[in-house]
Every structure is written in C-alpha cells, then in structure tokens.
Motif scaffolding. Structure first.
Motif, short mmCIF file in Angstrom:
data_model
loop_
_atom_site.label_atom_id
_atom_site.label_comp_id
_atom_site.label_asym_id
_atom_site.label_seq_id
_atom_site.Cartn_x
_atom_site.Cartn_y
_atom_site.Cartn_z
N SER A 1 7.84 2.21 2.55
CA SER A 1 7.51 3.49 1.95
C SER A 1 6.18 3.99 2.49
O SER A 1 5.29 3.22 2.81
CB SER A 1 7.41 3.33 0.43
OG SER A 1 6.95 4.52 -0.15
N THR A 2 6.06 5.31 2.54
CA THR A 2 4.78 5.90 2.92
C THR A 2 3.86 5.97 1.72
O THR A 2 2.71 6.37 1.85
CB THR A 2 4.99 7.31 3.49
OG1 THR A 2 5.66 8.10 2.51
CG2 THR A 2 5.82 7.27 4.76
N LEU A 3 4.36 5.59 0.56
CA LEU A 3 3.58 5.66 -0.66
C LEU A 3 3.05 4.28 -1.08
O LEU A 3 2.84 4.03 -2.25
CB LEU A 3 4.43 6.24 -1.79
CG LEU A 3 5.04 7.62 -1.53
CD1 LEU A 3 5.96 8.01 -2.66
CD2 LEU A 3 3.94 8.65 -1.37
N ASN A 4 2.83 3.39 -0.12
CA ASN A 4 2.40 2.03 -0.44
C ASN A 4 1.06 2.00 -1.16
O ASN A 4 0.82 1.14 -2.00
CB ASN A 4 2.31 1.18 0.83
CG ASN A 4 3.69 0.79 1.33
OD1 ASN A 4 4.63 0.78 0.57
ND2 ASN A 4 3.79 0.46 2.59
N ASP A 5 0.15 2.89 -0.82
CA ASP A 5 -1.19 2.87 -1.38
C ASP A 5 -1.35 3.82 -2.56
O ASP A 5 -2.46 4.23 -2.87
CB ASP A 5 -2.22 3.22 -0.30
CG ASP A 5 -2.24 2.21 0.82
OD1 ASP A 5 -1.93 1.03 0.54
OD2 ASP A 5 -2.55 2.57 1.95
N ILE A 6 -0.27 4.15 -3.23
CA ILE A 6 -0.35 5.18 -4.27
C ILE A 6 -1.16 4.71 -5.48
O ILE A 6 -1.80 5.50 -6.14
CB ILE A 6 1.06 5.63 -4.69
CG1 ILE A 6 0.97 6.93 -5.47
CG2 ILE A 6 1.76 4.57 -5.51
CD1 ILE A 6 2.26 7.65 -5.59
N GLY A 7 -1.18 3.43 -5.78
CA GLY A 7 -1.91 2.95 -6.94
C GLY A 7 -3.34 2.55 -6.63
O GLY A 7 -4.10 2.18 -7.52
N MET A 8 -3.73 2.61 -5.38
CA MET A 8 -5.05 2.16 -4.97
C MET A 8 -6.07 3.28 -5.18
O MET A 8 -5.79 4.44 -4.99
CB MET A 8 -5.05 1.73 -3.51
CG MET A 8 -3.97 0.70 -3.20
SD MET A 8 -4.02 -0.74 -4.27
CE MET A 8 -5.38 -1.59 -3.57
#
Length: 87
Positions: free
Chosen positions: A32-39
């Motif tokens: 996913s391109t959203l891997n760092d969404i929670g960072m």
C-alpha cells in the motif's frame, strides 16, 4: 464412442504479461502507498477520551439538522452507553 484429448492438455504457467481479470491494468507491485498513515513526527499525540467524545456527540446531535447525521450520532451514543451498561 469418441475419446477427447482435451483433458490431457496442461495449461501453460503464465509468468509474464498482463494479469488476467485486472481490466487491462499492468502488474503492480504489492503493498500500500498508505503504509505510513499512522506515523506522526510529534512526540505526544492527544486522543479524546470516551467522555469527551460523548460530550462532543451530544453537542453535535443538538446542533445538527441533517437526519442522516443525527441517526449516526444517535447510534454512536447508544453504542457507548451499551458498552458501559447504562442503556
């Protein structure tokens, strides 16, 4: 009776080309391109407590005129109260 050789034909293993059933889109790398969404780069993050969230829901329910939004807010308030055993 005629015997068919169709059951003896082995399908070729596809290792190149387009992915079938992907509506003409080429192969894409998994992930996913959203891997760092929670960072976050912040050191502390303040999350609302359930009581604060409940108070916000009450205010939003009183001020809202949209029926769909009011139904959602009512369901959220009910869910919290059922969880607490106060419904």
């Amino acid at each position: 009776m005629t015997y068919s050789n169709l059951s003896k034909i082995k399908p070729k293993l596809r290792t190149q080309g387009r992915v079938s059933g992907n509506f003409g889109k080429n192969r894409v790398k998994a992930g996913s391109t959203l891997n760092d969404i929670g960072m976050s780069s912040k050191e502390t993050i303040k999350c609302a407590t359930q009581d604060e969230y409940l108070n916000r829901l009450y205010c939003a329910f009183d001020n809202s005129t949209d029926d769909k939004l009011r139904r959602f807010i009512y369901a959220e308030i009910r869910k919290i109260h059922v969880q607490r055993g106060t419904w």
